[in-house]
Write an enzyme that holds these catalytic residues in place. Structure first.
Site, PDB file in Angstrom:
ATOM      1  N   HIS A 195      73.615  78.977  40.138  1.00  0.00           N
ATOM      2  CA  HIS A 195      73.156  80.083  39.786  1.00  0.00           C
ATOM      3  C   HIS A 195      71.917  80.409  39.963  1.00  0.00           C
ATOM      4  CE1 HIS A 195      75.074  82.756  37.827  1.00  0.00           C
ATOM      5  NE2 HIS A 195      74.504  83.366  35.791  1.00  0.00           N
ATOM      6  N   ASN A 244      71.064  87.715  32.636  1.00  0.00           N
ATOM      7  CA  ASN A 244      71.499  88.798  31.799  1.00  0.00           C
ATOM      8  C   ASN A 244      70.604  90.289  31.872  1.00  0.00           C
ATOM      9  OD1 ASN A 244      74.096  86.793  32.121  1.00  0.00           O
ATOM     10  ND2 ASN A 244      73.623  86.627  29.928  1.00  0.00           N
ATOM     11  N   ASP A 260      74.184  84.213  43.144  1.00  0.00           N
ATOM     12  CA  ASP A 260      75.403  83.305  43.932  1.00  0.00           C
ATOM     13  C   ASP A 260      77.015  83.960  43.512  1.00  0.00           C
ATOM     14  OD1 ASP A 260      76.349  82.450  40.498  1.00  0.00           O
ATOM     15  OD2 ASP A 260      74.802  83.991  40.221  1.00  0.00           O
ATOM     16  N   ASN A 296      76.993  88.339  35.481  1.00  0.00           N
ATOM     17  CA  ASN A 296      76.342  88.944  34.768  1.00  0.00           C
ATOM     18  C   ASN A 296      75.082  89.391  35.040  1.00  0.00           C
ATOM     19  OD1 ASN A 296      77.737  89.054  32.485  1.00  0.00           O
ATOM     20  ND2 ASN A 296      77.146  86.625  32.026  1.00  0.00           N
TER      21      ASN A 296
END
Length: 189
Positions: A20, A66, A91, A112
């Site tokens: 991530h 987020n 990613d 997100n």
């Protein structure tokens, strides 16, 4: 001309070099190559470099994935950078590991970070460099997968992939979106 290159990721040692965080890894590699150093600032860590007269601000948001839009919006406004000079490095599960795809706009694809950036900026009309992380996980294992480290084989390929990602970023700033997409998106990767 000024550009904002936002590499997405999560802060903290537990997320360091996880799938991530490939956005962080990409801007870190470009900063290291050019001798730029990151400094802690509002909503993130920034590094500055100049490339053939163009000012480039590299950003690693400290807001967690987020809430990435808060950092991106703040630095766009603070640096007075137009939306067309924003590039988000992210990613992507739908691409095989190491595949690099530059897009001028698009959906968040369930990501997100991209979702929050689009909501915060009020548009999905911004460039993003999608860095493939593969999708080799069992049903329901997506979160564990994206927060896991890369495999040994992937690590061996990482320097070359990060180098190419850096070339794409530099081309975006120097030659523009369309030329860079034509040059890199169709290369065998």
């Amino acid at each position: 001309m000024k550009y904002l290159i936002a590499g997405l990721g999560n802060i903290g040692p537990e997320y360091h070099e996880t799938r991530h965080n490939i956005g962080f890894m990409t801007v870190d590699a470009l900063a290291a190559k050019t001798g730029a150093a990151f400094a802690d600032g509002r909503y993130g860590f920034t590094a500055r470099l100049t490339l053939k007269g163009r000012q480039i601000v590299l950003l690693k948001p400290s807001t967690y994935m987020n809430l990435s839009g808060n950092a991106v919006r703040y630095w766009l406004q603070k640096e007075n950078i137009p939306l067309e000079n924003l590039l988000v490095v992210v990613d992507d599960l739908s691409l095989a590991f190491g595949t690099l795809r530059l897009k001028g706009k698009g959906s968040d694809g369930g990501h997100n970070g991209l979702k929050h950036i689009a909501a915060t900026l009020g548009t999905q009309e911004y460039a993003r460099l999608r860095f493939g992380i593969g999708n080799d996980f069992p049903r329901g294992g997506q979160i564990d997968y994206v927060l896991s480290p890369f495999t040994e084989e992937e690590y061996k390929l990482m320097p070359e992939r990060l180098e190419t990602a850096g070339e794409i970023i530099q081309s975006f700033c120097l030659a523009g979106l369309d030329i860079t997409m034509n040059q890199f998106n169709h290369k065998k990767q």
